[in-house]
Write a protein that holds these residues in place. Structure first.
Motif, mmCIF file in Angstrom:
data_model
loop_
_atom_site.group_PDB
_atom_site.id
_atom_site.type_symbol
_atom_site.label_atom_id
_atom_site.label_comp_id
_atom_site.label_asym_id
_atom_site.label_seq_id
_atom_site.Cartn_x
_atom_site.Cartn_y
_atom_site.Cartn_z
ATOM 1 N N ALA A 181 0.856 -1.189 0.000
ATOM 2 C CA ALA A 181 0.000 0.000 0.000
ATOM 3 C C ALA A 181 0.886 1.231 0.000
ATOM 4 C CB ALA A 181 -0.887 0.000 1.238
ATOM 5 N N ALA A 182 0.437 2.270 -0.707
ATOM 6 C CA ALA A 182 1.269 3.477 -0.743
ATOM 7 C C ALA A 182 0.410 4.693 -1.038
ATOM 8 C CB ALA A 182 2.348 3.327 -1.803
ATOM 9 N N TYR A 183 0.845 5.828 -0.526
ATOM 10 C CA TYR A 183 0.193 7.104 -0.820
ATOM 11 C C TYR A 183 1.310 8.092 -1.121
ATOM 12 C CZ TYR A 183 -2.020 11.583 -0.081
ATOM 13 O OH TYR A 183 -2.446 12.883 -0.241
ATOM 14 N N GLY A 184 1.164 8.806 -2.241
ATOM 15 C CA GLY A 184 2.180 9.812 -2.559
ATOM 16 C C GLY A 184 3.274 9.301 -3.471
ATOM 17 N N PHE A 185 3.178 8.024 -3.850
ATOM 18 C CA PHE A 185 4.185 7.469 -4.762
ATOM 19 C C PHE A 185 3.484 7.059 -6.060
ATOM 20 C CE2 PHE A 185 5.585 6.834 -0.422
ATOM 21 C CZ PHE A 185 6.866 7.355 -0.460
ATOM 22 N N ASN A 186 4.170 6.329 -6.915
ATOM 23 C CA ASN A 186 3.558 5.866 -8.156
ATOM 24 C C ASN A 186 2.311 5.019 -7.840
ATOM 25 O OD1 ASN A 186 2.891 4.604 -10.497
ATOM 26 N ND2 ASN A 186 4.851 3.529 -10.758
ATOM 27 N N PRO A 187 1.127 5.450 -8.266
ATOM 28 C CA PRO A 187 -0.094 4.723 -7.880
ATOM 29 C C PRO A 187 -0.142 3.292 -8.412
ATOM 30 C CG PRO A 187 -0.586 6.569 -9.387
ATOM 31 C CD PRO A 187 0.864 6.625 -9.102
ATOM 32 N N ASN A 188 0.661 2.974 -9.418
ATOM 33 C CA ASN A 188 0.637 1.601 -9.959
ATOM 34 C C ASN A 188 1.749 0.719 -9.388
ATOM 35 O OD1 ASN A 188 -1.479 2.331 -11.666
ATOM 36 N ND2 ASN A 188 -0.002 3.200 -13.129
ATOM 37 N N ALA A 189 2.419 1.227 -8.374
ATOM 38 C CA ALA A 189 3.611 0.497 -7.914
ATOM 39 C C ALA A 189 3.303 -0.677 -6.977
ATOM 40 C CB ALA A 189 4.567 1.458 -7.215
ATOM 41 N N THR A 190 2.110 -0.695 -6.374
ATOM 42 C CA THR A 190 1.847 -1.763 -5.402
ATOM 43 C C THR A 190 1.979 -3.137 -6.057
ATOM 44 O OG1 THR A 190 -0.451 -1.238 -5.773
ATOM 45 C CG2 THR A 190 0.405 -0.689 -3.611
ATOM 46 N N HIS A 191 2.599 -4.054 -5.306
ATOM 47 C CA HIS A 191 2.916 -5.427 -5.740
ATOM 48 C C HIS A 191 3.926 -5.482 -6.885
ATOM 49 C CE1 HIS A 191 -0.070 -6.685 -2.967
ATOM 50 N NE2 HIS A 191 -1.015 -6.016 -3.605
ATOM 51 N N ARG A 192 4.470 -4.330 -7.260
ATOM 52 C CA ARG A 192 5.488 -4.362 -8.328
ATOM 53 C C ARG A 192 6.850 -3.939 -7.792
ATOM 54 N NH1 ARG A 192 2.495 -1.343 -13.103
ATOM 55 N NH2 ARG A 192 4.546 -1.446 -14.063
ATOM 56 N N VAL A 193 6.867 -3.507 -6.540
ATOM 57 C CA VAL A 193 8.143 -3.113 -5.935
ATOM 58 C C VAL A 193 8.438 -4.065 -4.781
ATOM 59 C CG1 VAL A 193 9.353 -1.302 -4.656
ATOM 60 C CG2 VAL A 193 7.800 -0.708 -6.526
ATOM 61 N N SER A 194 9.610 -4.618 -4.778
ATOM 62 C CA SER A 194 9.965 -5.477 -3.641
ATOM 63 C C SER A 194 11.448 -5.303 -3.298
ATOM 64 C CB SER A 194 9.652 -6.933 -3.966
ATOM 65 O OG SER A 194 10.421 -7.348 -5.051
ATOM 66 N N PHE A 195 11.758 -5.620 -2.056
ATOM 67 C CA PHE A 195 13.144 -5.572 -1.597
ATOM 68 C C PHE A 195 13.461 -6.875 -0.883
ATOM 69 C CE2 PHE A 195 12.106 -1.050 -1.809
ATOM 70 C CZ PHE A 195 13.232 -0.542 -2.464
ATOM 71 N N ARG A 196 14.668 -7.354 -1.081
ATOM 72 C CA ARG A 196 15.074 -8.519 -0.302
ATOM 73 C C ARG A 196 15.310 -8.067 1.142
ATOM 74 N NH1 ARG A 196 19.774 -9.274 -1.773
ATOM 75 N NH2 ARG A 196 19.821 -8.285 -3.774
ATOM 76 N N VAL A 197 15.116 -8.964 2.101
ATOM 77 C CA VAL A 197 15.430 -8.619 3.491
ATOM 78 C C VAL A 197 16.933 -8.317 3.547
ATOM 79 C CG1 VAL A 197 15.560 -9.549 5.854
ATOM 80 C CG2 VAL A 197 13.533 -9.971 4.443
ATOM 81 N N GLY A 198 17.270 -7.131 4.056
ATOM 82 C CA GLY A 198 18.688 -6.741 4.100
ATOM 83 C C GLY A 198 19.076 -5.844 2.932
ATOM 84 N N GLU A 199 18.145 -5.672 1.965
ATOM 85 C CA GLU A 199 18.475 -4.847 0.800
ATOM 86 C C GLU A 199 17.908 -3.444 0.982
ATOM 87 O OE1 GLU A 199 17.720 -4.852 -4.054
ATOM 88 O OE2 GLU A 199 16.295 -5.803 -2.716
ATOM 89 N N GLY A 200 18.719 -2.442 0.772
ATOM 90 C CA GLY A 200 18.267 -1.059 0.867
ATOM 91 C C GLY A 200 17.872 -0.689 2.288
#
Ligand code: PEP
Ligand code: MG
Length: 755
Positions: free
Chosen positions: A61-80
């Motif tokens: 879920a996100a507000y204020g970012f790319n509205p189509n980004a949900t479920h398309r952005v992921s990070f590995r645990v420990g990444e970033g």
């Protein structure tokens, strides 16, 4: 006077609660929540990442970012930055995120133009289940109060992220992506019942292979470093996590106290200075504590011993740089233990009152941990390949031990079903406990002696809660197995005396030490035999190491002074072996008499019938024995040449088959002819349908587990011996592989209660 300032989080929480109560999909709720948090905290953006498994987080879920980004952005645990917050379970505030060395840019996220960043972990039972963050376009420092506000809100968001709705949403998502998940797994039931709890992966304690340190100073450094790192990690976890107040905090505090206890650490350090490796030094310190505390009846202290075991294991894992193997046994009140395989004493490393289920990758009905679990009313499902790798610690698991099903991260519907079954079981238990007070007598008035088997100290409670006729089998090896050192005579006397005192005038049958095969003593090195089940075990060991047997017999004689003593020997293969064992008792008795020490008023000496050869010498044995007890677990294993510990064979042979029942019939017929007391103490006596068949064969004395006592009594009170006997006789000629279906059908048709 100035009013105390109200925590700003409370105002926001009120709005979030209202949103959460709206009848909208969980994902939509989460989106609205991020918007409210951003607006209320004067942030330009707010987003929520959710852990998909132990390895990666995904934008939900996100507000204020790319509205189509949900479920398309992921990070590995420990990444970033986000992955690091999840990994360390620690908040992070950065005024210029893009210039932070750990920052990882993700184009799709739509973060361009953002500068400052405040992220906090979403935490459940010490594990991160996601990350909540706010961001601003201007470069700014977030103050302490803002961080605290976001942390408080994160507790609320963590609830949503771990809710049933969200679990279901996640499962569907994973399915849609074609990832394979097993939700309902079939195993075999080793102990009936239902349970729901959080997974704890049981990792076998690594045996300490190196005892002596080569370089003391180096070893001390290694220990100090591991201890420091362990405590830092524990502090970080507990401090960064707002767990509220309550009993769990007391437990965690006590746990931390142990981890930091200077006396305990000094003891370990002293052991290292004396020349031990750090690993061996930890074990030595634990053993000392165990020796002092294990005999205590104080539950608080006992609980602390579990904590200490866990802390010791944790410290071990830091020494081997495997700090992942931490169990949550002390952090959740409902746990489901998952093991590849497990010994009975290992189950006792957990707080057994918290165990709602035990799942074993291997396992057979007569394996000892299953017997122990049954005695504790813990449902057990076994033979589930790959489970250990599949489950993460902390996962919710529902156990249906009656049908042998396991549900991973169950839906709300399954949870409800399991809760209902748990309630029904409680009601049944209440009914059975009423029954326990009634006589053990059949509908046609035949009295059936019903005793209980005892191994662990809590089994003793069944002597009070049932009106059993006595103890048909006291497995003396269990306290030996649960101890970290060989109990001396005095210690043994105290075990046996406690039992004799609790039993009052009831008959107690002590079995001499039955170790070897799957019953290993922690302080004896493994024998590494090719065929341990038919190897140097049980009476074979104690006759060869006669001092052990003599000491045990002395302890029996002393504990039963002025009372009747019943001693039996396990795994007797021929008459000569029985006579040798019997002679040892008589010699010890003579010694006691000579020394004018108090002796039992009567000594009965018997044996277990569990090795087939003895059945063919039974007429002679019955001339010399005061009683016999049939160990159907081992007898079946040897009759069918079928390892009772091999899961591949579990369903291949059935004790409810004509060959086995004919042998059982022969034993009781011979005992009756010689007028020798004969009972069954193997698992058959604890299983109502099998116990019914035994009565049909002529057995009039059974010894069941304490937990099964009510069920067996209920069966006894609902049968007609004459009718059952006639029916069982007709089955003895059958050539079918199993007679179980017919016997169950018979019980249903005749209103016999076989729960
Ligand atoms: C048996 O073999 O049936 C028995 C009662 O002994 P144990 O299970 O302890 O080997
Ligand atoms: Mg046996």
């Amino acid at each position: 006077m100035k009013e105390p300032s109200i925590n700003p989080a409370f105002k926001i929480l009120k709005i979030l609660r209202e949103i959460n109560e709206e009848q909208i999909a969980v994902e939509e709720r989460l989106n609205r929540i991020t918007q409210v948090i951003a607006e209320q905290m004067k942030a330009d953006g707010c987003s929520c990442f959710v852990s998909i498994d132990d390895n990666y987080l995904e934008l939900f879920a996100a507000y204020g970012f790319n509205p189509n980004a949900t479920h398309r952005v992921s990070f590995r645990v420990g990444e970033g930055l986000i992955g690091n917050i999840a990994k360390n379970c620690r908040p992070m505030a950065v005024s210029d995120a893009p210039s932070h060395p750990k920052y990882v840019y993700n184009k799709e996220f739509g973060e361009d133009g953002y500068k400052s960043f405040l992220g906090v972990p979403l935490i459940r039972r010490n594990r991160s289940v996601g990350v909540l963050l706010i961001e601003n376009k201007e470069e700014r420092e977030y103050n302490r109060s803002e961080q605290e506000t976001l942390e408080t809100l994160a507790m609320f968001v963590a609830d949503i992220v771990t809710s049933d709705d969200m679990q279901e949403f996640k499962t569907n998502l994973i399915k849609q992506r074609g990832l394979i998940t097993r939700e309902k797994i079939k195993g075999i039931s080793l102990s009936k019942g239902y349970g729901l709890g959080h997974a704890v992966l049981h990792r076998r304690r690594h045996a300490v292979s190196k005892i002596i340190a080569e370089d003391k100073d180096k070893e001390l450094d290694r220990l100090t470093e591991a201890h420091k790192k362990m405590n830092e990690d524990l502090d970080a976890k507990f401090n960064s996590t707002k767990l509220g107040i309550g009993e769990h905090m007391d437990i965690l505090d006590a746990y931390l106290m142990f981890a930091k206890d200077k006396g305990w650490f000094k003891k370990i350090a002293d052991n290292v200075i004396s020349g031990l490796t750090a690993e061996a030094a930890i074990e030595r310190a634990y053993e000392d504590m165990w020796n002092r505390l294990s005999a205590t009846k104080d539950n608080y202290l006992k609980e602390r011993l579990h904590d200490l075991r866990d802390v010791a294991d944790r410290l071990h894992s830091y020494l081997s740089e495997d700090s992942s193997g931490q169990n949550i046994a002390t952090e959740s009140n409902d746990i489901v233990v998952i093991a590849k395989t497990m010994g009975p004493a290992e189950l006792m490393d957990y707080d057994v009152h918290k165990i709602r289920g035990l799942l074993i990758e291997d396992g057979t009905p007569t394996m000892h941990v299953a017997i122990v679990a049954k005695a504790l009313n813990i449902p057990v499902v076994a033979k589930i390949k790959g489970l250990f790798e599949e489950v993460k610690s902390g996962d919710v698991i529902a156990v249906d031990g009656t049908e042998g099903y396991v549900y991973l991260n169950p839906t709300a519907e399954i949870k409800q079903k399991i809760h209902k079954r748990i309630e029904e079981k409680i009601k049944l238990q209440e009914k059975l406990s009423e029954l326990k007070k009634l006589p053990s007598q059949t509908k046609d008035g035949v009295k059936i002696g019903l005793s209980i088997n005892i191994g662990l100290s809590f089994d003793l409670d069944y002597l009070e809660t049932t009106n059993c006729d006595g103890v048909g089998l006291y497995r003396t090896e269990i306290p030996f197995m649960a101890s970290e050192v060989m109990p001396d005579v005095e210690r043994q006397i105290s075990y046996y005396k406690e039992l004799m005192d609790k039993a009052g005038n009831k008959k107690v049958i002590f079995r001499s030490l039955d170790v070897g095969s799957d019953k290993l003593l922690p302080y004896w090195a493994g024998l590494n035999e090719d065929n341990p089940a038919i190897g140097w075990r049980s009476i074979r060991i104690t006759l060869d190491r006669r001092a052990i047997l003599r000491k045990q017999i002395k302890a029996f004689l002393t504990a039963a002074a002025n009372k009747e003593l019943n001693v039996m020997f396990p795994m007797i293969s021929d008459l000569a072996e029985f006579e040798e064992a019997k002679e040892t008792v008589l010699l010890e008795l003579e010694k006691e008499k000579k020394c004018k020490r108090p002796i039992p008023s009567k000594v009965n000496i018997g044996l277990m019938v569990e090795v087939p050869s003895i059945v063919y010498e039974l007429d002679d044995v019955l001339e010399k024995a005061d009683f016999i007890s049939v160990g159907t677990n081992d007898l079946a294993q040897f009759i069918y040449a079928c390892d009772r510990g091999n899961p591949r064979l579990t369903e291949r042979y059935d004790v409810l088959s004509a060959p086995f029942l004919r042998i059982m019939s022969e034993i009781v017929t011979k005992a009756n002819k010689h007028k020798v007391y004969c009972s069954v103490c193997g698992e058959m006596a604890s299983n109502p349908i099998e116990a019914m068949t035994l009565i049909g064969l002529g057995y009039r004395n059974l010894s069941s587990s304490g937990a099964s006592y009510g069920k067996v009594k209920s069966m006894i009170r609902s049968i007609n011996v004459k009718e059952v006997s006639d029916y069982v006789q007709t089955l003895l000629k059958s050539t079918q592989r199993t007679l179980r279906p017919q016997l169950i059908a018979y019980a249903y048709d005749h209103g016999i209660e076989i729960y």
